[in-house]
Design a protein around this motif. Structure first.
Motif, mmCIF file in Angstrom:
data_model
loop_
_atom_site.group_PDB
_atom_site.id
_atom_site.type_symbol
_atom_site.label_atom_id
_atom_site.label_comp_id
_atom_site.label_asym_id
_atom_site.label_seq_id
_atom_site.Cartn_x
_atom_site.Cartn_y
_atom_site.Cartn_z
ATOM 1 N N LEU A 152 4.218 10.179 -7.122
ATOM 2 C CA LEU A 152 5.212 10.500 -8.148
ATOM 3 C C LEU A 152 4.564 10.729 -9.509
ATOM 4 O O LEU A 152 5.007 11.575 -10.280
ATOM 5 C CB LEU A 152 6.251 9.376 -8.254
ATOM 6 C CG LEU A 152 7.282 9.310 -7.150
ATOM 7 C CD1 LEU A 152 8.159 8.078 -7.328
ATOM 8 C CD2 LEU A 152 8.124 10.564 -7.116
ATOM 9 N N TRP A 153 3.531 9.960 -9.810
ATOM 10 C CA TRP A 153 2.837 10.091 -11.090
ATOM 11 C C TRP A 153 2.139 11.448 -11.208
ATOM 12 O O TRP A 153 2.000 12.000 -12.292
ATOM 13 C CB TRP A 153 1.814 8.966 -11.228
ATOM 14 C CG TRP A 153 1.463 8.668 -12.636
ATOM 15 C CD1 TRP A 153 0.395 9.153 -13.327
ATOM 16 C CD2 TRP A 153 2.173 7.838 -13.547
ATOM 17 N NE1 TRP A 153 0.394 8.664 -14.602
ATOM 18 C CE2 TRP A 153 1.476 7.853 -14.767
ATOM 19 C CE3 TRP A 153 3.329 7.078 -13.456
ATOM 20 C CZ2 TRP A 153 1.897 7.135 -15.884
ATOM 21 C CZ3 TRP A 153 3.737 6.363 -14.569
ATOM 22 C CH2 TRP A 153 3.028 6.399 -15.751
ATOM 23 N N ALA A 154 1.707 12.024 -10.085
ATOM 24 C CA ALA A 154 0.981 13.289 -10.098
ATOM 25 C C ALA A 154 1.891 14.512 -10.034
ATOM 26 O O ALA A 154 1.422 15.630 -10.198
ATOM 27 C CB ALA A 154 0.004 13.332 -8.926
ATOM 28 N N LEU A 155 3.191 14.321 -9.790
ATOM 29 C CA LEU A 155 4.087 15.453 -9.597
ATOM 30 C C LEU A 155 4.399 16.292 -10.837
ATOM 31 O O LEU A 155 4.569 17.501 -10.716
ATOM 32 C CB LEU A 155 5.413 14.975 -8.985
ATOM 33 C CG LEU A 155 5.416 14.821 -7.483
ATOM 34 C CD1 LEU A 155 6.771 14.296 -7.033
ATOM 35 C CD2 LEU A 155 5.093 16.102 -6.782
ATOM 36 N N GLY A 187 0.823 -1.214 0.000
ATOM 37 C CA GLY A 187 0.000 0.000 0.000
ATOM 38 C C GLY A 187 0.852 1.257 0.000
ATOM 39 O O GLY A 187 0.545 2.237 -0.682
ATOM 40 N N ALA A 188 1.947 1.235 0.761
ATOM 41 C CA ALA A 188 2.851 2.391 0.786
ATOM 42 C C ALA A 188 3.513 2.586 -0.571
ATOM 43 O O ALA A 188 3.656 3.722 -1.044
ATOM 44 C CB ALA A 188 3.908 2.211 1.865
ATOM 45 N N LEU A 189 3.902 1.497 -1.218
ATOM 46 C CA LEU A 189 4.508 1.593 -2.545
ATOM 47 C C LEU A 189 3.507 2.114 -3.573
ATOM 48 O O LEU A 189 3.853 2.945 -4.420
ATOM 49 C CB LEU A 189 5.045 0.226 -2.964
ATOM 50 C CG LEU A 189 5.833 0.172 -4.252
ATOM 51 C CD1 LEU A 189 7.078 1.048 -4.157
ATOM 52 C CD2 LEU A 189 6.223 -1.261 -4.553
ATOM 53 N N ARG A 190 2.271 1.652 -3.478
ATOM 54 C CA ARG A 190 1.233 2.125 -4.398
ATOM 55 C C ARG A 190 0.967 3.620 -4.199
ATOM 56 O O ARG A 190 0.849 4.376 -5.161
ATOM 57 C CB ARG A 190 -0.050 1.318 -4.192
ATOM 58 C CG ARG A 190 -1.114 1.645 -5.200
ATOM 59 C CD ARG A 190 -2.331 0.753 -5.086
ATOM 60 N NE ARG A 190 -2.893 0.782 -3.741
ATOM 61 C CZ ARG A 190 -3.177 -0.302 -3.024
ATOM 62 N NH1 ARG A 190 -2.944 -1.492 -3.513
ATOM 63 N NH2 ARG A 190 -3.693 -0.192 -1.819
#
Length: 83
Positions: A61-64, A52-55
């Protein structure tokens, strides 16, 4: 898309700008063993699911890309731009 360049601009008190270009991928490759071990230790210490933490980290990161952060106080300013 994962961000690939972070630009940091800092205006000093004398009015001159200092600009730093930080490539994200080489830094992640070099620091990945430390990030994985530290992240796993933090997950075990706080009883959080590592998956869950990795997800959540991946989504962050994808939203940055496209993020722009600006701070200004007096004659000093800081601009962080993620591309």
């Amino acid at each position: 898309m994962i961000p690939y360049l972070v630009t940091v601009r800092h205006r000093r008190s004398d009015g001159r700008w200092l600009r730093l270009y930080i490539p994200v991928l080489p830094i992640l490759l070099v620091l990945s063993p430390l990030l994985l071990l530290g992240g796993l230790a933090a997950c075990l210490a706080t009883r959080v699911s590592p998956v869950g933490a990795l997800r959540g980290t991946g989504r962050l990161l994808w939203a940055l890309p496209g993020t722009r952060i600006e701070f200004e106080q007096g004659r000093t300013a800081l601009l962080v731009s993620v591309r």
